[in-house]
Design a protein around this motif. Structure first.
Motif, PDB file in Angstrom:
ATOM      1  N   PRO A  12       0.833  -1.203   0.000  1.00 38.70           N
ATOM      2  CA  PRO A  12       0.000   0.000   0.000  1.00 38.70           C
ATOM      3  C   PRO A  12       0.867   1.252   0.000  1.00 38.70           C
ATOM      4  CG  PRO A  12       0.072  -0.960   2.185  1.00 38.70           C
ATOM      5  CD  PRO A  12       0.754  -1.933   1.267  1.00 38.70           C
ATOM      6  N   ASN A  13       0.408   2.287  -0.688  1.00 40.53           N
ATOM      7  CA  ASN A  13       1.151   3.545  -0.675  1.00 40.53           C
ATOM      8  C   ASN A  13       0.289   4.751  -0.320  1.00 40.53           C
ATOM      9  OD1 ASN A  13      -0.277   3.695  -3.094  1.00 40.53           O
ATOM     10  ND2 ASN A  13       1.497   3.154  -4.325  1.00 40.53           N
ATOM     11  N   ILE A  14      -1.026   4.628  -0.457  1.00 41.92           N
ATOM     12  CA  ILE A  14      -1.920   5.720  -0.086  1.00 41.92           C
ATOM     13  C   ILE A  14      -3.116   5.160   0.685  1.00 41.92           C
ATOM     14  CG2 ILE A  14      -3.440   7.559  -0.912  1.00 41.92           C
ATOM     15  CD1 ILE A  14      -1.703   7.876  -3.331  1.00 41.92           C
ATOM     16  N   PHE A  15      -3.398   5.755   1.824  1.00 40.95           N
ATOM     17  CA  PHE A  15      -4.593   5.411   2.605  1.00 40.95           C
ATOM     18  C   PHE A  15      -5.442   6.671   2.623  1.00 40.95           C
ATOM     19  CE2 PHE A  15      -7.186   4.902   6.358  1.00 40.95           C
ATOM     20  CZ  PHE A  15      -7.432   3.542   6.451  1.00 40.95           C
ATOM     21  N   ALA A  16      -6.454   6.726   1.764  1.00 38.94           N
ATOM     22  CA  ALA A  16      -7.214   7.970   1.611  1.00 38.94           C
ATOM     23  C   ALA A  16      -8.680   7.668   1.384  1.00 38.94           C
ATOM     24  CB  ALA A  16      -6.651   8.794   0.449  1.00 38.94           C
ATOM     25  N   PRO A  31       3.780   1.938   4.859  1.00 36.24           N
ATOM     26  CA  PRO A  31       5.252   1.980   4.937  1.00 36.24           C
ATOM     27  C   PRO A  31       5.732   2.858   6.089  1.00 36.24           C
ATOM     28  CG  PRO A  31       4.511   2.290   2.670  1.00 36.24           C
ATOM     29  CD  PRO A  31       3.284   2.342   3.527  1.00 36.24           C
ATOM     30  N   ALA A  32       6.940   2.608   6.531  1.00 36.32           N
ATOM     31  CA  ALA A  32       7.474   3.305   7.698  1.00 36.32           C
ATOM     32  C   ALA A  32       7.625   4.806   7.471  1.00 36.32           C
ATOM     33  CB  ALA A  32       8.824   2.703   8.091  1.00 36.32           C
ATOM     34  N   ASN A  33       7.826   5.206   6.210  1.00 38.55           N
ATOM     35  CA  ASN A  33       8.052   6.629   5.927  1.00 38.55           C
ATOM     36  C   ASN A  33       6.769   7.374   5.544  1.00 38.55           C
ATOM     37  OD1 ASN A  33       7.636   5.420   3.461  1.00 38.55           O
ATOM     38  ND2 ASN A  33       9.295   6.512   2.409  1.00 38.55           N
ATOM     39  N   THR A  34       5.604   6.800   5.873  1.00 38.29           N
ATOM     40  CA  THR A  34       4.326   7.433   5.554  1.00 38.29           C
ATOM     41  C   THR A  34       4.165   8.749   6.313  1.00 38.29           C
ATOM     42  OG1 THR A  34       3.275   5.289   5.163  1.00 38.29           O
ATOM     43  CG2 THR A  34       1.817   7.142   5.595  1.00 38.29           C
ATOM     44  N   VAL A  35       3.644   9.766   5.625  1.00 39.95           N
ATOM     45  CA  VAL A  35       3.293  11.019   6.282  1.00 39.95           C
ATOM     46  C   VAL A  35       1.771  11.114   6.345  1.00 39.95           C
ATOM     47  CG1 VAL A  35       5.387  12.208   5.583  1.00 39.95           C
ATOM     48  CG2 VAL A  35       3.377  12.287   4.092  1.00 39.95           C
ATOM     49  N   PHE A  36       1.268  11.804   7.353  1.00 44.58           N
ATOM     50  CA  PHE A  36      -0.173  11.840   7.591  1.00 44.58           C
ATOM     51  C   PHE A  36      -0.692  13.273   7.576  1.00 44.58           C
ATOM     52  CE2 PHE A  36       1.512   8.071   9.706  1.00 44.58           C
ATOM     53  CZ  PHE A  36       0.694   7.070   9.197  1.00 44.58           C
ATOM     54  N   PHE A  37      -1.847  13.457   6.949  1.00 45.45           N
ATOM     55  CA  PHE A  37      -2.517  14.753   6.999  1.00 45.45           C
ATOM     56  C   PHE A  37      -4.016  14.526   6.937  1.00 45.45           C
ATOM     57  CE2 PHE A  37      -3.708  15.204   2.496  1.00 45.45           C
ATOM     58  CZ  PHE A  37      -2.872  14.269   1.904  1.00 45.45           C
ATOM     59  N   PHE A 114      -0.281  14.008  12.875  1.00 41.92           N
ATOM     60  CA  PHE A 114      -0.531  14.631  11.579  1.00 41.92           C
ATOM     61  C   PHE A 114       0.408  15.803  11.351  1.00 41.92           C
ATOM     62  CE2 PHE A 114      -4.617  12.634  12.639  1.00 41.92           C
ATOM     63  CZ  PHE A 114      -4.864  11.925  11.468  1.00 41.92           C
ATOM     64  N   GLY A 115       1.163  15.710  10.264  1.00 46.91           N
ATOM     65  CA  GLY A 115       2.073  16.801   9.929  1.00 46.91           C
ATOM     66  C   GLY A 115       1.348  18.017   9.406  1.00 46.91           C
ATOM     67  N   LEU A 116       0.149  17.810   8.907  1.00 47.99           N
ATOM     68  CA  LEU A 116      -0.647  18.916   8.382  1.00 47.99           C
ATOM     69  C   LEU A 116      -2.118  18.624   8.635  1.00 47.99           C
ATOM     70  CD1 LEU A 116      -1.069  21.508   6.647  1.00 47.99           C
ATOM     71  CD2 LEU A 116      -1.138  19.999   4.641  1.00 47.99           C
ATOM     72  N   VAL A 117      -2.827  19.599   9.159  1.00 48.84           N
ATOM     73  CA  VAL A 117      -4.280  19.524   9.283  1.00 48.84           C
ATOM     74  C   VAL A 117      -4.844  20.699   8.489  1.00 48.84           C
ATOM     75  CG1 VAL A 117      -6.278  19.566  10.816  1.00 48.84           C
ATOM     76  CG2 VAL A 117      -4.180  18.397  11.526  1.00 48.84           C
TER      77      VAL A 117
END
Length: 317
Positions: A12-16, A31-37, A114-117
């Motif tokens: 998986p690469n996108i959870f949206a 993945p371990a390097n996933t960023v969340f917003f 979350f890095g961005l909201v």
């Protein structure tokens, strides 16, 4: 939109997609390097829109005004619609939804996760920050306001009802106000002047896209097939031809199209077992839009080139 299956080894690469947030469980599959917003919205505006969109009047037999006056905030949830939708979506269990101490603890956790909201009421700035956060171009975040509630279904609430509702939505307001304040800080860090310039570019590119695609706003009842939204109370868009059609697809239709693409990728991945050399990405069969851009008075600017690329069928359809 998770490109994975128990039948293959694609990761998986996108959870949206809509989900009740659980950071621990999501991290297990990403993945371990996933960023969340994520995104927040002014609570009363969200409540009013969701009441109409979820057909709560038909389900409960109550008008919006009656629901606000008569339904207690701690009544058990029996469907998608209820008070404090944001707190629920951020992962709060029902028994803690109205405990502001627990809500604040959750906000602090979410602040770290979350890095961005993003903020609905400041969508253009949100899209700029999202592009920057994901290292994307502005052309990657051009969007249409699909599912916009039609004006005939928007009825301003009396101030008395707003006061009642604001108290009942205290958990959601705690979330919203915190992330609105943080959003201001992120805009400040990005640079006010830089943000103004980016928003101006975004608007110019959106105007160009609207012109190229000849988008026309339509009521849901005026749209058909895969382009028709699930609710007749919202608006969608119509375009000429297929080149811009991905922009106009409602969520479920887009997901269906995406899943078809993923199934094809899985099948191809299973049958293509021989090593292959790297080849350039597949190009489209459609003619270039460069000549049309030039004829309409647009130069060969980076934004124009990005739009030319953007109008390619990225899903392969």
């Amino acid at each position: 939109m998770v490109l994975s299956s128990t039948l293959n080894k694609l990761q998986p690469n996108i959870f949206a997609i809509h989900t009740k947030w659980n950071h621990t469980e999501v991290k297990k599959v990403m993945p371990a390097n996933t960023v969340f917003f994520t995104i927040v919205r002014e609570p009363i505006a969200l409540f009013e829109a969701f009441f109409a969109f979820s057909r709560a009047k038909k389900r409960t037999g109550l008008t919006l005004e009656q629901y606000i006056r008569e339904v207690p905030v701690d009544e058990k949830r029996t469907g998608l619609f209820h008070y404090n939708t944001m707190a629920w979506d951020f992962g709060m269990p029902e028994e803690k939804l109205n405990n502001l101490t627990d809500i604040w603890d959750m906000v602090m956790q979410a602040d770290e996760q979350f890095g961005l909201v993003m903020v609905v009421e400041r969508m253009e700035e949100s899209l700029v920050l999202m592009a920057d956060y994901l290292c994307w171009e502005l052309s990657d975040v051009l969007v249409l306001d699909l599912n916009s509630l039609r004006s005939k279904f928007k009825k301003p609430l009396q101030q008395e009802l707003k006061n009642i509702l604001q108290k009942k939505l205290a958990p959601d307001y705690l979330i919203y106000r915190h992330f609105l304040k943080k959003f201001d800080q992120q805009v400040e860090a990005y640079g006010r002047g830089r943000m103004a310039a980016a928003v101006s570019r975004l608007r110019e590119m959106m105007a160009l896209l609207m012109d190229l695609c000849s988008f026309v706003r339509k009521n849901a009842s005026q749209l058909a097939g895969k382009y028709r939204p699930t609710s007749n109370k919202v608006e969608g868009f119509k375009t000429k031809g297929d080149m811009c059609s991905l922009y106009t697809l409602p969520e479920l239709s887009f997901l269906s199209l995406l899943r078809q693409k993923q199934r094809k990728d899985i099948i191809i991945g299973k049958t293509n077992t021989k090593p292959t050399s790297k080849v350039p990405p597949k190009t489209t069969a459609w003619p270039s839009k460069s000549s049309e851009l030039t004829s309409r008075g647009y130069n060969n600017s980076p934004e124009s080139n990005q739009l030319t690329h953007l109008l390619s069928p990225s899903l392969g359809y």
